[in-house]
Design an enzyme around this catalytic site. Structure first.
Site, short mmCIF file in Angstrom:
data_model
loop_
_atom_site.label_atom_id
_atom_site.label_comp_id
_atom_site.label_asym_id
_atom_site.label_seq_id
_atom_site.Cartn_x
_atom_site.Cartn_y
_atom_site.Cartn_z
N ASP A 156 7.51 69.35 48.96
CA ASP A 156 8.39 69.12 47.84
C ASP A 156 8.77 67.80 47.58
O ASP A 156 7.92 66.99 48.00
CB ASP A 156 9.58 70.17 48.00
N HIS A 221 15.33 68.90 44.67
CA HIS A 221 14.44 70.39 44.28
C HIS A 221 14.18 70.71 45.54
O HIS A 221 14.45 71.90 46.15
CB HIS A 221 13.54 70.08 43.78
N SER A 564 10.54 78.81 42.08
CA SER A 564 10.84 77.85 43.27
C SER A 564 12.01 78.17 44.05
O SER A 564 11.81 77.92 45.28
CB SER A 564 11.07 76.44 42.50
#
Length: 1010
Positions: A156, A221, A564
């Site tokens: 990520d 994220h 996600s």
């Protein structure tokens, strides 16, 4: 006089003008009717995208024939492109990740040391209360499974390892993002990692990666994802949770991840913005974290909350996913947020070996809040959502009067001088309709016009209480959208000049709510998957309004939505299972999670099929307790039973076997089947009704697909809207559901089953000649079944053949309706590829480049694509001559047909690309318009192009086609129907006939001029 008599008279008049016809050759001929939808202006215009082929610098994975060939290949590449860069050597799959000119890479593909050269897939982060619903909390407390000793890789944008959720000290701001401080990293939770990208990396802007050893997050994220997978959890006082057996998660600031005692390994592949081409390098690192060439230290679970919509199941990333699986690592991937579009699911999630996760909803919601300060009867917090693009919420505190625009209610046009004066430094109220077909523009356009007029912010109404998507807005000003209920009365107050509203950062995620009716419904943004080589996704997990760690806040919370967020929850559950069953293979862990995903996911009242939600919603305790596993015998790594496309000329029965394996005691298992999507003429049978599985052994169940092609009807999935943008969408009918297995003890099991049957024509051709006219008669067995949009009817198109090759594009030709309509007619290009594609508008793109000036540089490009955000499959024509870049000048439906007619666009290899002659600048009064063109098809197998320019004059073709009814590019091809081939120039050309509904290998036929 009936239509048949009129057709006969019309044909007789044409034939009698051109000479005799052999006796008996034209007994009772009937002209084939022309088909087509309304033309220019019938479809929305779209912005241009990149060329179907590649040019300029490209990041690619070069698969080598042997590990020792790398240096030789690098030297070959540098000899062709001195500026080429070697980004990484890979060992999981022997190869090189490189960046070089596309032309040099194409030349490299022919080298003996090279097995394949494929562009690296451009991936993006896939963002768009789960623990109790999925049973993770029960797994901790009943079974004591917390993920101890299991390592999860997070591929990520890095992890904020200073956050309390990972046991950190909250010292994020003081750290060097490049050089890791050994006092803070690695930690007991985040035990290692690497930054393969560097913060500035952005392949979209051409900024290359600059790796370092510090995977500190940039973007937030990955931190959120890591917390969902394996965060400790954070108490209200900001300290980490340390005890889980009797934990009440409802009182926590941040709930624990699914595997709170698992370890994390951070592999950073994103910069602070943009996408990434580094996923292959990340997967290579996950297989060998210390880089010594020995995979003994490989990670146990790898989470990929990223993707590329309409992903290729055989991408370079798929090779690495398979290699990780072979070595004992389970790859968990998000399905993507492409929404309910056919084949929208992402790469590498489309790889059969990956465990691919859809996004479902639970009852828990967190809404943003705006505060109404006046008028007094309306005062208080009102629920809604803030825009995603505005970056300044941490410092936002804005109180302003609200003004409406009576003459510009939705704000979708430039403001007048009076409107500009009215909104300056105020909040502007704009109407919003959730129905996209009635919406004139989106939130970025509205916010742009408001910002240009000097507004301080935008307030949007809504017609729903449950938003189907977020609002984007723009970075310059905040946008807030009220729910339908919370916005009641506000528009009237704004019109009266009495509405005053405060927008502040503290309103983010301020209003918790519960909506039980949302539990186990599919998120609108969750991607519909592929149907081959394995049906995807595999299962679903909650992914909406998920609260987890916020990067850079010390102990703060971030709420995000998307697949996600669903994927790391499943990655954490996989870690619990790996702790409890350490001897199980990745395929067995995957099977346990899928088999026990027993909660159906709904869309309104209907149960969604496997292409939307896989087996169902994950259930942790059942996955940990099951001692039975079930999976497809022919594809154990996929678990699901996939028949794929099933073309049927005659009745057919196909069977697949499912293995039921016991990892414990003997079991008697009853079998059944629950249908989700159906078609007349197709059914799924399961036999026997029960089986006995011996202890430590296995038994088999047979699943049979019976297809009666004459009875098949083009029946849509009941969860699919049949129109998009007020136009009929293309869809792929299918038969799907779940095999149900009920043992005499232990959890019930299920296995997804999917097939896409379709009837196949066996049309032949008969060419009859008469002077300068010829008659093309259809013979054999055609399709003519079902009424309206449910029906199947054989289609055919006829072109002058202009090019053939042995490559990926086998034949190409062109035709025109101009002899019957003049320059207001249509130009059509017919292309026949070597291989069948599963779908268009994704990884496969047929295209044509046109020059109207006679030089080698094209002025126009026509390519097969889709209207963005829809299944409207179209031929888009772009003008390439403008200095500001390509401009779309024409959009027409592929094969000239909309979604209410089966044009056989899925699982085919032939296509018609229509374009309006007027869009090419051909004047109505013109008598001649010579052009040249090249054509190609780009797909996962590479580019196939017929690059020698081919000549055609659409106003003066050598031959044109005439049937009954309106001039057309596509005709109904029923046996006994005929088409008139009218000679229009000197000599008869070779012809290319596309018979769209014939079987593979029989759709394209060349008729030589002789």
């Amino acid at each position: 006089m009936n239509t048949r008599s009129l057709a006969l008279l019309s044909l007789a008049a044409l034939l009698c003008a051109g000479g005799a016809v052999p006796a008996g050759a034209l007994e009772e001929p009937l002209l084939a009717p022309g088909l087509g939808t309304p033309r220019v202006g019938a479809l929305p215009r779209m912005s241009a995208t990149t060329l179907a082929g590649r040019s300029g610098p490209v990041t690619a994975f070069v698969e080598l024939s042997g590990a020792r060939a790398g240096e030789q290949v690098v030297n070959r590449l540098r000899a062709r492109d001195a500026r080429s860069r070697l980004l990484r050597r890979t060992t999981a799959v022997a190869g090189l990740l490189v960046r070089a000119e596309a032309t040099a890479l194409r030349e490299l593909a022919g080298a003996p040391e090279v097995r394949s050269v494929r562009p690296a897939t451009r991936h993006f982060r896939t963002n768009a209360g789960a623990g109790p619903l999925t049973g993770a909390v029960a797994a901790w407390q009943r079974l004591g499974a917390l993920g101890a000793g299991v390592r999860i890789g997070i591929v990520d944008d890095g992890i904020d390892y200073t956050h309390a959720d990972f046991g950190g000290t909250g010292s994020f701001a003081a750290l060097d993002p490049v050089k890791a401080d050994p006092r803070f990293f690695p930690t007991a939770k985040v035990i290692g990692g690497v930054d393969l990208a560097g913060d500035a990396y952005d392949p979209v802007r051409g900024v290359p990666p600059k790796p370092d050893d510090n995977p500190l997050s940039c973007g937030g994220h990955g931190t959120h994802v890591a917390g969902s997978a394996a965060g400790f959890g954070v108490r209200q006082d900001g300290t980490p949770v340390t005890e889980y057996r009797d934990l009440d998660v409802s009182g926590l600031r941040i709930g624990p991840g699914a595997a709170p005692l698992a370890k994390l390994y951070a592999i950073k592949v994103f910069g602070c913005a943009g996408g990434t081409d580094l996923v292959t390098a990340a997967l290579d690192r996950a297989l060998d974290p210390n880089g010594d060439g020995d995979p003994a230290d490989r990670l146990d679970v790898v989470n990929l909350s990223l993707g590329s919509d309409f992903g290729d199941p055989d991408s370079p990333e798929a090779l690495f996913t398979r290699k990780l699986t072979e070595h004992g690592a389970l790859v968990v991937a998000s399905a993507g947020n492409g929404g309910d579009l056919y084949g929208a699911s992402g790469s590498p999630g489309n790889t059969p070996e990956a465990l691919t996760v859809a996004n479902s909803r639970d009852a828990y919601l967190l809404r943003d809040a705006a505060t109404v300060l006046g008028p007094q009867p309306l005062a208080g917090q009102r629920a809604g959502q803030f825009s995603l693009s505005y970056p300044g919420y941490a410092k936002l505190d804005l109180t302003r009067q609200v003004v409406p625009l009576p003459e510009n209610l939705d704000g979708c046009r430039e403001y007048s001088a009076a409107e500009t004066a009215a909104v300056r430094d105020k909040l502007v109220w704009l109407d919003w309709d959730e129905d996209t077909s009635r919406r004139a523009c989106g939130s970025p356009a509205r916010a742009t016009w408001a910002h240009a007029a000097g507004a301080a912010g935008v307030l949007l109404s809504s017609t729903v209480d449950d938003f189907t998507a977020g609002i984007s807005g723009v970075p310059e000003i905040p946008v807030f959208q009220f729910t339908a209920t919370s916005g009641a009365g506000l528009a009237e107050a704004a019109k009266a000049g009495a509405l005053r509203v405060r927008l502040s950062g503290e309103g983010r995620n301020a209003i918790p709510a519960s909506k039980p009716e949302l539990t186990d419904t599919i998120s609108p943004s969750s991607a519909r998957g592929v149907h081959f080589p394995a049906v995807k996704p595999d299962l679903a997990a909650p992914g909406e309004t998920i609260a987890s760690a916020a990067s850079g806040t010390g102990s703060g919370i971030s709420v995000q939505t998307g697949t996600s967020m669903a994927a790391p929850h499943v990655a954490g559950l996989a870690a619990l299972l790996r702790q409890r069953r350490p001897d199980w293979t990745p395929a067995e862990v995957k099977a346990a999670l899928m088999n026990t995903a027993g909660a159906d996911i709904r869309h309104k009242a209907a149960v969604t099929g496997p292409r939307r939600s896989g087996a169902g919603r994950v259930q942790a305790v059942a996955a940990l307790e099951t001692e039975l596993l079930a999976y497809a015998a022919e594809a154990p790594e996929a678990v699901s039973v996939t028949f794929g496309a099933v073309p049927a000329e005659k009745p057919v029965s196909l069977s697949r076997n499912v293995i039921i394996r016991s990892k414990g005691a003997a079991r008697t298992v009853r079998t059944g089947y629950a249908a989700a999507t159906t078609m007349p003429g197709a059914r799924i049978r399961v036999e026997p009704a029960s089986v006995t599985v011996p202890a430590g052994g296995s038994a088999q169940v047979k699943i049979t697909l019976d297809v009666e092609p004459a009875v098949l009807r083009r029946t849509p999935d009941p969860t699919v809207p049949l129109t998009q943008d007020n136009l009929p969408r293309q869809f792929l009918p299918d038969v799907s559901g779940r095999l149900l297995l009920t043992p005499d003890s232990g959890p019930a099991l299920r296995v997804p089953v999917h097939a896409a049957p379709k009837p196949v024509a066996h049309n032949g051709l008969e060419l009859l000649r008469s002077g300068d006219r010829r008659l093309l008669r259809f013979t054999g067995d055609g399709l003519n079944q079902g009424a309206g949009s449910l029906g199947y009817r054989s289609l055919a198109s006829v072109f002058e053949l202009h090019g053939s090759s042995d490559g990926e594009l086998r034949h190409v030709g062109a035709t025109s309706t101009a002899p019957l309509e003049g320059a207001r007619g249509m130009l059509g290009f017919g292309l026949a590829a070597k291989r069948d594609w599963a779908l268009l508008g994704g990884t496969v793109t047929p295209y044509v480049e046109i020059s109207t000036t006679g030089d080698a540089r094209p002025e126009y490009r026509v390519l097969a694509t889709r209207v963005p955000g829809t299944d409207l499959l179209v031929a888009r024509t772009d003008d390439l001559t403008l200095p500001e870049g390509p401009l779309t000048v024409d959009v027409q439906p592929l094969n000239g047909l909309g979604g209410d007619t089966d044009a056989n666009l899925y699982d085919s290899n032939v296509i018609v690309l229509p374009v309006s002659l007027l869009a090419l600048g051909i004047q109505p009064e013109a008598n001649s318009a010579p052009l040249t063109y090249v054509a190609g098809v780009q797909g996962p197998w590479g580019d196939g192009e017929i690059s020698t320019p081919m000549a055609f004059d659409p106003l003066q073709p050598k031959v044109f086609t005439k049937g009954s009814g309106k001039p057309s590019l596509v005709y109904a091809a029923q046996p006994g129907n005929s088409l008139i081939l009218q000679q229009h120039g000197v000599g008869w050309p070779d012809l290319l006939v596309l018979q769209h509904h014939n079987g593979s290998g029989a759709r394209a036929r060349v008729l030589p001029s002789a």
